[in-house]
Design a protein around this motif. Structure first.
Motif, PDB file in Angstrom:
ATOM      1  N   ALA A  42     -10.127  -2.621  -1.151  1.00 29.46           N
ATOM      2  CA  ALA A  42      -9.985  -2.364   0.286  1.00 29.46           C
ATOM      3  C   ALA A  42     -10.109  -0.873   0.581  1.00 29.46           C
ATOM      4  O   ALA A  42     -10.719  -0.474   1.587  1.00 29.46           O
ATOM      5  CB  ALA A  42      -8.648  -2.890   0.781  1.00 29.46           C
ATOM      6  N   GLY A  43      -9.546  -0.037  -0.291  1.00 27.94           N
ATOM      7  CA  GLY A  43      -9.684   1.407  -0.132  1.00 27.94           C
ATOM      8  C   GLY A  43     -11.134   1.840  -0.221  1.00 27.94           C
ATOM      9  O   GLY A  43     -11.612   2.641   0.592  1.00 27.94           O
ATOM     10  N   THR A  46     -13.051   0.813   2.871  1.00 27.91           N
ATOM     11  CA  THR A  46     -12.761   1.657   4.027  1.00 27.91           C
ATOM     12  C   THR A  46     -13.755   2.815   4.099  1.00 27.91           C
ATOM     13  O   THR A  46     -14.308   3.129   5.160  1.00 27.91           O
ATOM     14  CB  THR A  46     -11.329   2.218   3.946  1.00 27.91           C
ATOM     15  N   LEU A  49     -17.173   1.474   5.073  1.00 28.64           N
ATOM     16  CA  LEU A  49     -17.274   1.229   6.511  1.00 28.64           C
ATOM     17  C   LEU A  49     -17.507   2.535   7.273  1.00 28.64           C
ATOM     18  O   LEU A  49     -18.354   2.592   8.179  1.00 28.64           O
ATOM     19  CB  LEU A  49     -15.998   0.555   7.016  1.00 28.64           C
ATOM     20  N   LEU A  50     -16.795   3.583   6.892  1.00 23.09           N
ATOM     21  CA  LEU A  50     -16.971   4.878   7.550  1.00 23.09           C
ATOM     22  C   LEU A  50     -18.385   5.415   7.337  1.00 23.09           C
ATOM     23  O   LEU A  50     -18.995   5.985   8.260  1.00 23.09           O
ATOM     24  CB  LEU A  50     -15.938   5.879   7.020  1.00 23.09           C
ATOM     25  N   TYR A 109      -3.961   1.682  -2.743  1.00 18.84           N
ATOM     26  CA  TYR A 109      -4.979   1.847  -1.703  1.00 18.84           C
ATOM     27  C   TYR A 109      -5.526   3.271  -1.714  1.00 18.84           C
ATOM     28  O   TYR A 109      -6.732   3.485  -1.583  1.00 18.84           O
ATOM     29  CB  TYR A 109      -4.369   1.529  -0.337  1.00 18.84           C
ATOM     30  N   LEU A 113      -9.405   4.730  -2.097  1.00 16.88           N
ATOM     31  CA  LEU A 113     -10.015   5.692  -1.172  1.00 16.88           C
ATOM     32  C   LEU A 113     -10.600   6.880  -1.922  1.00 16.88           C
ATOM     33  O   LEU A 113     -11.764   7.253  -1.719  1.00 16.88           O
ATOM     34  CB  LEU A 113      -8.973   6.204  -0.173  1.00 16.88           C
TER      35      LEU A 113
END
Length: 209
Positions: A42-43, A46, A49-50, A109, A113
């Motif tokens: 999920a990290g 993210t 998506l950015l 998370y 990232l």
């Protein structure tokens, strides 16, 4: 709908090659269970998506500039730190199947990232995903572009769920020693990715000087 389904396959296919995110997901999945592994994913998603939003806004050429990638070297540095931690503490924070996990999801998370924020990941998105999404954008309208991007992210998510399902099943038959050595191997691989990102950044920026 056809566009969405097509790009699910594209996203799944692109996620198949083993990368730093895959290594960290597998390690966390083995040591702390399915959901911690998925939190790493999920990290990473993210950041994906950015970057999709940045590509959609027309920043592909800007993102390719070396001075933009310099701050992202923190991702490569973090890979080195994560590799060291993975090797040094390979025998710690191991939770076998059925044991209570105390590790923070927020830290997991964060790992996802920072592993995803690296020059290598940025270049990958701009070159590979950027080309795929740009092709979708030129052939269709903006709504179709976002549908294609959503399909790619869904494909990555399917890959992550499938991978971590296999990891969870494997975890049930592994003991602490096996998981410890898996963590050590993961650390070595993460160290290799960190060195590779530094090298690729050096080669990329060298042509400008």
């Amino acid at each position: 709908m056809q566009t969405f389904l097509t790009f699910i396959v594209v996203g799944f296919s692109i996620a198949l090659p083993v990368g730093a995110i895959t290594v960290e997901m597998t390690k966390q999945g083995l040591k702390n269970g399915f959901f911690h592994g998925l939190t790493v994913g999920a990290g990473g998603m993210t950041i994906d998506l950015l970057l999709i939003l940045a590509l959609y806004a027309g920043f592909a050429q800007f993102l390719s500039l070396p001075f933009v990638q310099i701050p992202l070297l923190i991702g490569a540095v973090f890979l080195m730190i994560l590799a060291y931690d993975s090797i040094k503490h390979a025998d710690q924070d191991i939770h076998l199947a059925g044991e209570k996990v105390n590790k923070s999801f927020a830290k997991t998370y964060r790992n996802g990232l920072l592993v995803a924020v690296s020059p290598g990941n940025l270049v990958f998105w701009v070159s590979v995903f950027g080309a795929v999404l740009a092709d979708a954008y030129t052939k269709t309208d903006s709504s179709e572009f976002m549908l294609a991007a959503a399909g790619i992210l869904a494909g990555i998510l399917l890959h992550d769920i499938g991978l971590l399902t296999l990891v969870s099943l494997t975890r049930k038959v592994m003991n602490r020693t096996m998981i410890k050595w898996t963590s050590i191997i993961a650390g070595i691989l993460l160290l290799g990715f960190g060195c590779y990102f530094f090298y690729e950044f050096y080669i990329g920026i060298k042509v400008y000087f």
